[in-house]
Design a protein around this motif. Sequence first.
Motif, short mmCIF file in Angstrom:
data_model
loop_
_atom_site.label_atom_id
_atom_site.label_comp_id
_atom_site.label_asym_id
_atom_site.label_seq_id
_atom_site.Cartn_x
_atom_site.Cartn_y
_atom_site.Cartn_z
N UNK A 168 39.93 -20.38 91.04
CA UNK A 168 40.19 -21.60 90.04
C UNK A 168 38.93 -21.67 89.16
N UNK A 169 37.93 -21.10 89.36
CA UNK A 169 36.93 -21.08 88.40
C UNK A 169 36.73 -20.00 87.34
N UNK A 170 37.35 -18.84 87.53
CA UNK A 170 37.16 -17.86 86.82
C UNK A 170 38.27 -17.68 85.80
N UNK A 171 39.33 -18.34 85.92
CA UNK A 171 40.59 -18.16 84.89
C UNK A 171 41.52 -19.51 85.15
N UNK A 172 42.09 -19.65 83.82
CA UNK A 172 42.99 -21.16 83.84
C UNK A 172 44.21 -20.66 84.43
N UNK A 173 44.45 -21.79 85.15
CA UNK A 173 45.98 -21.72 85.85
C UNK A 173 45.79 -22.02 87.27
N UNK A 186 46.86 -13.32 84.77
CA UNK A 186 46.91 -14.49 83.62
C UNK A 186 47.95 -15.15 83.67
N UNK A 187 48.10 -16.53 83.31
CA UNK A 187 49.28 -17.45 83.41
C UNK A 187 50.34 -17.03 82.32
N UNK A 188 50.12 -15.76 81.63
CA UNK A 188 51.25 -15.44 80.68
C UNK A 188 51.92 -14.09 81.11
N UNK A 212 45.89 -8.34 84.54
CA UNK A 212 45.19 -8.67 85.80
C UNK A 212 43.94 -9.21 85.38
N UNK A 213 43.42 -10.49 85.94
CA UNK A 213 42.22 -11.03 85.78
C UNK A 213 40.81 -10.21 86.42
N UNK A 214 39.83 -10.37 86.01
CA UNK A 214 38.74 -9.70 86.38
C UNK A 214 38.53 -9.88 87.93
N UNK A 215 38.72 -11.19 88.64
CA UNK A 215 38.67 -11.39 89.88
C UNK A 215 39.88 -10.79 90.63
N UNK A 216 40.78 -10.84 89.80
CA UNK A 216 42.40 -10.46 90.42
C UNK A 216 42.18 -9.00 90.76
N UNK A 217 41.42 -8.09 90.16
CA UNK A 217 41.37 -6.82 90.48
C UNK A 217 40.54 -6.53 91.75
#
Length: 550
Positions: free
Chosen positions: A384-389, A414-416, A443-448
């Motif tokens: 929640x805190x590292x990317x929008x969505x 990411x949301x898109x 893929x987001x940084x946390x997502x990796x």
Amino acid sequence: MHLGATAPTRPAPGRPTSPNRLDPPPGKPDNAAPLSAGGKSDVARNQAIDRHWSDKPSKSAAARPAARPFVRIRGRHAAMSRRQRWERQYVRSLVLCDLMAGTAAGAVTFGLRFGDEVTTYNRAYVGLSVLLPLLLLAVLAVSRAYERRYLFVGTDEYQRVLRGGVGLIAGVALVSYALDLDLARSYVLAALPTAIVSSIVLRFALRKRLHLARARGESLRRVILVGHELSVIGMSRQLRRERYHGLEVVGACLPPGHDGVGVGGPQGLPVYGSFEDVAGAVEQADADTVVVLSCPELDGAALRRLAWRLERDEVDLVVASALVDVAGARTTIRPFDGLPMLHVEHPRLHGGSRLVKEVFDRIGALALLMIFGPLLLALALCVRCTSRGPVLFRQVRVGRDGRLFRIFKFRSMYVDAEARLAELRHLNENDGVLFKIRDDPRVTRVGRYLRRFSLDELPQLLNVALGQMSLVGPRPPLPSEVAAYADDVRRRLAVKPGMTGLWQVSGRSDLPWEEAVRLDLRYVENWTLSLDLVILLRTMTAVVRSSGAY
């Protein structure tokens, strides 16, 4: 011809016979054909042994320390002597692990139930704690949990440990009732299950150590494949890929008239002649196992004669079935007028065993949700805190019998991401209907990090608790993937999809599509509760390795 320790052996033309390696001497042609039984050259037999001969030692031979020569057991082939030695060491380690499991379970349960003070009341339980490892050892021996045919690979070993443990609990309950013994039920219900679970965990760790040793070329069986070229090539590739089975192909015997060029190939697999040369090939290749593949030339009489030639040195003879991915538990040999008939039972897709799996999944998911509750909250905050969505990613997947449901995962993109899929489709690194990119820009940084350790899949415990998924099963597919399925692949939908499975613990995205399908179908056809437990244990090591997770 006798192949024992003292019998003379027939050397291959142009090569001296030695127990370990056959090196071509200088001045001899390296294209001489193997000799026939009568001592004359037979052109009809395979002539590729010398063409594909390699001076490079095999992995199992190279891994043997030169300072520790093996001792050949009298009347037994040299390779069998080596195999018997490491197998005996493995069984001794199993016995030691079971003794440790029983001792630890008895001591810990006694300490938690009675403390560290021995009184008149609990003195009898001290004796029970001392006898527990011996009772466990005896029960496992009766359950045949130390027989080598059930060890090293597969789930038979764990099934026998579970059966022995259940028998031990039932036996203690029966004896205490018959003799009117005043046993503390809390002690019995804690010590015995703890000993059983500890034994399974230690055995699993010991097996993983064996598989790592086999990956280094140690503790391997040396195998001669007997069959047609295509069958030999397919089997050798599969055994080379699944090296943890411990079968190292060191040569092949082909039908008369085949030159073996396809079998030799770039891998340099030696071809030792035709079907009549199998016994000599065992001696020359220093092999301890012969695997006979399906071929019409080797009928019952030919196999019987081959078994007679191999039994003197106790060389294993294995006949590969034409059945594909059918576990041994589903096959039984039934004699019919003196002929052994292989009866194949249908897979257990319904009934009481599936009800047990359903209960196990629901209770296990609820327990894991409570255990991982703090971790789930921490991961939700990170997303929640590292990317929008949104924190959770919801997506329609296909479940059992084609039912649609929404899967829950921590959002790792990411949301898109869905909108950008079309522009990245040409970068797909998977060879099937899956879409996988090792360095996916969506893929987001946390997502990796979430994907690397499979933490993004923890919310799927909610799907398991709701009955939409299972803890163990095939991968939950997308509707678009199911639309591209062939008829055989649709068999995956006969059971609930799982959070983990054979596909996930065997390499995940690094596996080719055909291999992933084969593993999922193998699970569907041969499901057992013990297999689920083994896969759950293997999931822990797969998550730590994080291979194929991207």
